[in-house]
Enzyme design. Structure first.
Site, PDB file in Angstrom:
ATOM      1  N   ASP A  79       0.808  -1.219   0.000  1.00  0.00           N
ATOM      2  CA  ASP A  79       0.000   0.000   0.000  1.00  0.00           C
ATOM      3  C   ASP A  79       0.844   1.273   0.000  1.00  0.00           C
ATOM      4  O   ASP A  79       1.994   1.291   0.432  1.00  0.00           O
ATOM      5  CB  ASP A  79      -0.970   0.009   1.190  1.00  0.00           C
ATOM      6  N   GLU A 138      -0.663  -2.098   5.219  1.00  0.00           N
ATOM      7  CA  GLU A 138       0.273  -2.054   6.347  1.00  0.00           C
ATOM      8  C   GLU A 138       0.211  -0.726   7.067  1.00  0.00           C
ATOM      9  O   GLU A 138       0.371  -0.669   8.282  1.00  0.00           O
ATOM     10  CB  GLU A 138       1.706  -2.315   5.851  1.00  0.00           C
TER      11      GLU A 138
END
Length: 393
Positions: A79, A138
């Site tokens: 991400d 994350e």
């Protein structure tokens, strides 16, 4: 050190960098990594590595070796961040306004994918299975926990992860024994007083005074209630108090974070913060309520694992490549994988002043020295190879 792995990664270096640049141009935030997931899936299809998608994004892929044995998991996060890219001269700058890969997860994904390409070349030599975990989300500490819930660690004996690191010089790699990243929790506190006219303070209970007093005294918990050899960071990063210049505030809302490496200390400090809030409010006649949200666990590297990583580093890149980066009070949800199996987490140096890649993670100028990516990809693959083909664990 396996020469086939090294040579494959060197041969794939340009391809790896191109894949990373594509991801950098198309950053996706937490739980929105649909294109990234698709791009990884296409490459796994080419390699013939079976995988399954996780919900809503992410993949878990297994490469079975030619001989029976254990399972080692390799993890990369995918991400991006809601940060505006300030590197306007990059040919591959973000095409999404207000979004960028400001932490290097694009490189993690590309390095792990390249490691998979190298391990395919030596799969008949592998005594066991390599699991590739391409993890979403994350940055809000939700992805690893959800991947575990969806079976990412089922049957896994050991887990290893990597983070590109701009504070570490390019060409150096660190994997320390013990503490690496801290726990990272969120604190929310609401103080309530009694509002009133700014000209008549004697008829009020000023929430601004309560909140200010609490913030000023809070660090006494760190300086007087915890062991100075046991690192703790408490930060109040947000304070909302009051509505108008001549109105004494009735409410105050504070948000902050607690970081430490020891779960016993973590629980003790969290309790003290709540006590300080309630007792400070009571001094002034107000009240306080605290909501405590656990984020990541501490990342504590297993000794045998970290020593095997260090051995892999020196054998693959030479003694000079081994570096010992001090523990950071940053958070990493890789810790949730370590709750399920022993493992370790390495930092691949990317700081290079000649390439302007020493900017802090999460900064709009963050970028990586792409020459370091081959080191990360090889470390992933060589570690998996070494772990599966030795009997020490």
């Amino acid at each position: 050190m396996n020469n086939t792995i090294k040579q494959t990664i060197l041969n794939k270096e340009e391809e790896m960098i191109a894949f990373r640049r594509d991801l950098h141009m198309h950053p996706e935030l937490q739980w929105q990594e649909f294109r990234t997931t698709d791009q990884v899936a296409k490459e796994l299809d080419k390699l013939g590595i079976p995988y399954r998608r996780t919900n809503p994004t992410g993949l878990i892929a297994d490469l079975e070796g030619g001989k029976p044995g254990k399972t080692v998991a390799l993890r990369a996060d995918m991400d991006a961040l809601p940060v505006k890219e300030l590197n306007q001269d990059l040919s591959y700058k973000s095409t999404e306004d207000g979004k960028m890969h400001a932490c290097g997860h694009d490189s993690h994904t590309s390095m792990l994918l390249t490691a998979a390409k190298a391990l395919v070349e030596v799969k008949d030599e592998l005594a066991g299975t390599v699991r590739f975990i391409f993890q979403p989300s994350e940055e809000n500490a939700e992805g690893a926990k959800e991947m575990v819930a969806q079976g990412a660690m089922e049957g896994v004996d050991h887990v290893f992860g990597i983070h590109i690191w701009s504070q570490t010089p390019s060409g150096k790699i660190s994997c320390v024994v013990g503490s690496s990243f801290a726990s990272a929790d969120i604190i929310e506190i609401d103080f309530k007083g009694q509002g009133g006219h700014g000209a008549m303070p004697h008829d009020t209970i000023d929430a601004a005074i309560i909140a200010s007093s609490f913030v000023m005294n809070l660090q006494a918990i760190v300086s007087r209630e915890t062991n100075p050899l046991d690192p703790v960071v408490v930060t109040i990063g947000k304070m909302e108090v009051g509505t108008r210049f001549n109105v004494i505030a009735e409410n105050a809302h504070l948000e902050g974070t607690l970081r430490c490496f020891n779960n016993t200390t973590r629980a003790k400090v969290a309790k003290s913060i709540e006590q300080y809030a309630k007792k400070t409010a009571a001094i002034y006649g107000g009240t306080a309520e605290m909501v405590y949200k656990q984020g990541t666990q501490p990342v504590i590297n297993d000794e045998k694992s970290a020593l095997l990583v260090q051995k892999t580093i020196t054998e693959s890149f030479g003694e000079d490549a081994l570096y010992f980066e001090p523990p950071t009070t940053g958070g990493e949800d890789f810790s949730y994988f370590q709750d399920e199996a022993s493992g370790s987490f390495a930092l691949v140096g990317s700081g290079n002043p000649a390439k302007d890649t020493e900017w802090a993670h999460h900064h709009g100028r963050f970028n990586i020295d792409e020459s370091a990516m081959k080191n990360g990809a090889e470390l992933y693959a060589q570690f998996a190879y070494n772990y599966l083909n030795q009997d020490e664990f």
